[in-house]
Design an enzyme around this catalytic site. Structure first.
Site, PDB file in Angstrom:
ATOM      1  N   ASP A 166       0.808  -1.219   0.000  1.00 31.82           N
ATOM      2  CA  ASP A 166       0.000   0.000   0.000  1.00 31.82           C
ATOM      3  C   ASP A 166       0.847   1.278   0.000  1.00 31.82           C
ATOM      4  O   ASP A 166       0.455   2.278   0.575  1.00 31.82           O
ATOM      5  CB  ASP A 166      -0.973   0.021   1.197  1.00 31.82           C
ATOM      6  N   LYS A 219       2.170   2.073  -5.193  1.00 36.58           N
ATOM      7  CA  LYS A 219       2.919   1.619  -6.378  1.00 36.58           C
ATOM      8  C   LYS A 219       2.173   1.962  -7.658  1.00 36.58           C
ATOM      9  O   LYS A 219       2.769   2.265  -8.676  1.00 36.58           O
ATOM     10  CB  LYS A 219       3.118   0.085  -6.320  1.00 36.58           C
ATOM     11  N   GLY A 220       0.819   1.924  -7.576  1.00 31.92           N
ATOM     12  CA  GLY A 220      -0.021   2.140  -8.750  1.00 31.92           C
ATOM     13  C   GLY A 220       0.301   3.424  -9.484  1.00 31.92           C
ATOM     14  O   GLY A 220       0.328   3.463 -10.712  1.00 31.92           O
ATOM     15  N   LYS A 221       0.581   4.484  -8.721  1.00 34.56           N
ATOM     16  CA  LYS A 221       0.816   5.782  -9.342  1.00 34.56           C
ATOM     17  C   LYS A 221       2.116   5.774 -10.158  1.00 34.56           C
ATOM     18  O   LYS A 221       2.165   6.297 -11.282  1.00 34.56           O
ATOM     19  CB  LYS A 221       0.892   6.827  -8.229  1.00 34.56           C
ATOM     20  N   ALA A 262      -3.740  -8.322  -3.579  1.00 34.30           N
ATOM     21  CA  ALA A 262      -3.262  -6.974  -3.916  1.00 34.30           C
ATOM     22  C   ALA A 262      -4.400  -6.154  -4.497  1.00 34.30           C
ATOM     23  O   ALA A 262      -5.414  -6.706  -4.908  1.00 34.30           O
ATOM     24  CB  ALA A 262      -2.156  -7.081  -4.949  1.00 34.30           C
ATOM     25  N   GLY A 263      -4.201  -4.873  -4.543  1.00 29.48           N
ATOM     26  CA  GLY A 263      -5.216  -4.050  -5.188  1.00 29.48           C
ATOM     27  C   GLY A 263      -4.792  -2.609  -5.221  1.00 29.48           C
ATOM     28  O   GLY A 263      -4.236  -2.113  -4.255  1.00 29.48           O
ATOM     29  N   HIS A 264      -4.970  -1.992  -6.350  1.00 31.64           N
ATOM     30  CA  HIS A 264      -4.834  -0.539  -6.377  1.00 31.64           C
ATOM     31  C   HIS A 264      -5.847   0.008  -7.361  1.00 31.64           C
ATOM     32  O   HIS A 264      -6.287  -0.701  -8.262  1.00 31.64           O
ATOM     33  CB  HIS A 264      -3.398  -0.104  -6.696  1.00 31.64           C
ATOM     34  N   GLN A 301       2.129  -6.452  -3.271  1.00 23.54           N
ATOM     35  CA  GLN A 301       2.561  -6.554  -1.877  1.00 23.54           C
ATOM     36  C   GLN A 301       3.896  -5.818  -1.692  1.00 23.54           C
ATOM     37  O   GLN A 301       4.120  -4.852  -2.405  1.00 23.54           O
ATOM     38  CB  GLN A 301       2.672  -8.016  -1.413  1.00 23.54           C
ATOM     39  N   THR A 331      -9.598  -4.942   1.199  1.00 24.21           N
ATOM     40  CA  THR A 331     -10.418  -5.396   2.338  1.00 24.21           C
ATOM     41  C   THR A 331     -11.102  -4.251   3.094  1.00 24.21           C
ATOM     42  O   THR A 331     -11.895  -4.514   4.001  1.00 24.21           O
ATOM     43  CB  THR A 331      -9.539  -6.161   3.347  1.00 24.21           C
ATOM     44  N   ARG A 379      -5.824   0.938   8.110  1.00 25.32           N
ATOM     45  CA  ARG A 379      -4.417   0.548   8.208  1.00 25.32           C
ATOM     46  C   ARG A 379      -3.789   1.108   9.478  1.00 25.32           C
ATOM     47  O   ARG A 379      -4.163   2.199   9.926  1.00 25.32           O
ATOM     48  CB  ARG A 379      -3.656   1.061   6.983  1.00 25.32           C
ATOM     49  N   VAL A 439       4.084  12.911   0.126  1.00 22.68           N
ATOM     50  CA  VAL A 439       4.904  13.944   0.753  1.00 22.68           C
ATOM     51  C   VAL A 439       3.994  15.107   1.169  1.00 22.68           C
ATOM     52  O   VAL A 439       4.166  15.722   2.216  1.00 22.68           O
ATOM     53  CB  VAL A 439       6.035  14.400  -0.210  1.00 22.68           C
TER      54      VAL A 439
END
Ligand code: IMP
Length: 422
Positions: free
Chosen positions: A14, A17-19, A40-42, A222, A299, A303, A330
């Site tokens: 989390d 990474k998707g970006k 996993a999921g984004h 992950q 889920t 977090r 940031v």
């Protein structure tokens, strides 16, 4: 030589990474998922539409990018088909999708087994995503797994019946409902028909692409500290989300690996159980969770949140051979007045950068912090690192200095383009 670039999570997943993947895959001919499954999921938002990706590499959104699900991935066909249909319903073609014939298939009994095992662990539960990930990898390594190739070639019934017979014996011991093989066979034969056109020998496909100088991007799922070998065992996932998983999960040889980007947030977070030294179980942690919207994509779980831990990041750099850092959120950390950065662990009166995944070792460690000024203001439109406010620069420079890996990407806001490319 043509090199394959890799994007990996540096901590507990989390990291956003998707970006980075979204940006890098715009120039990639092929985008590959290597390990894990729909744990996993984004999500990516384009033109006001939100796409949740659990299995398909998000590179599929680029018309010219081939999206490959590698052999190291474990696939729940129901979820994959849902993703395919969702893309099609929104006008995206899935013709560019390729699924490795060697990827293993998740069946409903894997999910049931995952839930049962968690129940049996009681207070020692791992906090899995209950998607059947551990049990399907168990079958893979026990050599009774069923692969996508077996599924689409309708060569899975005999093995499946055998597996279900064995699993039902375990379910019976624990008074769990029995699994019906015939129902599953009917359903999975339907899935096989839908998936068949996408199935390929992706190992050869990727090898040929490298020889043809195609640009390949490997999308990690992950993260390092969830790695079955290098993570905080047993509070880990059942695959290798570190750089080695790229080779074993795709068939790409190590000599072809180029840039290895470690993604992190300017703070840290974790879902599930396990040690987490810089966790803030207090107002600061709650504030970070709300500011960073730290709730699971898969889920929806809240977090656990805390300060950035450079001891752990140095370890991630070591086991992955990171060549660049991508720091997200940031802007989020910059909303606080004061920011802390963990720059060492104190144990028996001595401060070191020695990371360990051993819960007992960590229990005796105390994080050593340096404090920084926050209040970065709105940085979402800044495109050059030099133009960042001094407080942000000081924070980022210190991270780079201690970890000794250059920062290549800086996330400055929620938007797709809110990023500084260094
Ligand atoms: P599993 O992968 O479902 O077996 O879960 C094992 C551990 O890994 C749990 O603590 C999960 O919360 C964690 N985990 C698995 N996938 C992800 C992910 O994509 N992001 C964050 N945590 C994850």
């Amino acid at each position: 030589m043509n090199k394959v670039d890799v994007v990996l999570g540096s901590f507990y997943g989390d990291e956003g990474k998707g970006k980075i993947i979204d940006y890098l895959s715009q120039n990639a001919d092929i985008s590959v998922r290597c390990t894990g499954g729909n744990n996993a999921g984004h999500s990516i938002e384009i033109d006001g539409k939100k796409f949740a990706f659990h299995l398909i590499p998000s590179g599929i959104l680029n018309k010219n990018t081939l999206a490959v699900i590698g052999n190291g991935v474990v696939i729940d066909p129901r979820v994959l088909i849902e993703e395919i249909e969702n893309l099609k319903a929104n006008g995206y073609s899935t013709e560019n999708l390729r699924i490795s014939d060697r990827a293993h298939v998740i069946f409903p009994y894997h999910i049931e087994m995952d839930k049962l095992q968690e129940e049996l662990r009681k207070e020692d539960k791992i906090g899995t995503t209950a998607r059947g990930i551990g049990p399907v990898y168990c079958d893979k390594f026990e050599r009774c797994g069923i692969r996508i190739g077996d599924l689409v070639n309708k060569k899975f019934e005999k093995q499946l019946r055998k597996n279900i017979e064995n699993k039902n014996k375990i379910f019976e011991i624990y008074g769990h409902n029995q699994v019906n093989a015939s129902d599953i066979i009917i359903k999975y034969n339907e899935y096989a028909e839908i998936l068949k056109p996408y199935v390929a020998d992706t190992v050869t496909l990727l090898h040929n692409a490298i020889q043809e100088n195609k640009k390949i991007l490997c999308e990690g799922a992950q993260a390092t500290l969830l790695d079955i070998d290098f993570g905080s065992y047993p509070y880990v996932t059942s695959s290798n989300p570190t750089v080695g998983g790229v080779c074993t999960g795709t068939g790409i040889g190590a000599k072809y690996i180029g840039e290895v980007y470690g993604v992190l947030k300017a703070y840290s977070s974790r879902v599930g159980e396990g040690p987490y030294l810089t966790e803030q179980k207090n107002e600061i942690g709650d504030t970070i969770r709300e500011l960073g919207h730290e709730y699971g994509t898969t889920t929806k779980r809240p977090r656990r949140c805390g300060w950035l831990d450079l001891v752990a990041l140095k370890y991630a750099s070591m086991v992955n051979g990171l060549t660049g850092l991508a720091i997200n959120h940031v802007d989020t950390i910059g909303k606080l007045d004061k920011i802390k950065l963990c720059v060492g662990y104190k144990k028996d009166g001595k401060v070191s950068m020695n990371f360990s995944t051993d819960a007992e070792y960590l229990a005796d460690c105390e994080p050593v912090y340096e404090e920084f000024e926050g209040n970065f203001g709105d940085i979402s439109n800044i495109k050059n690192r030099e133009d960042l406010p001094e407080n942000a620069k000081k924070y980022l420079n210190r991270i780079e200095e201690i970890v000794n890996v250059p920062i290549k990407f800086i996330g400055t806001g929620a938007g797709r383009d809110a990023m500084i490319i260094c």
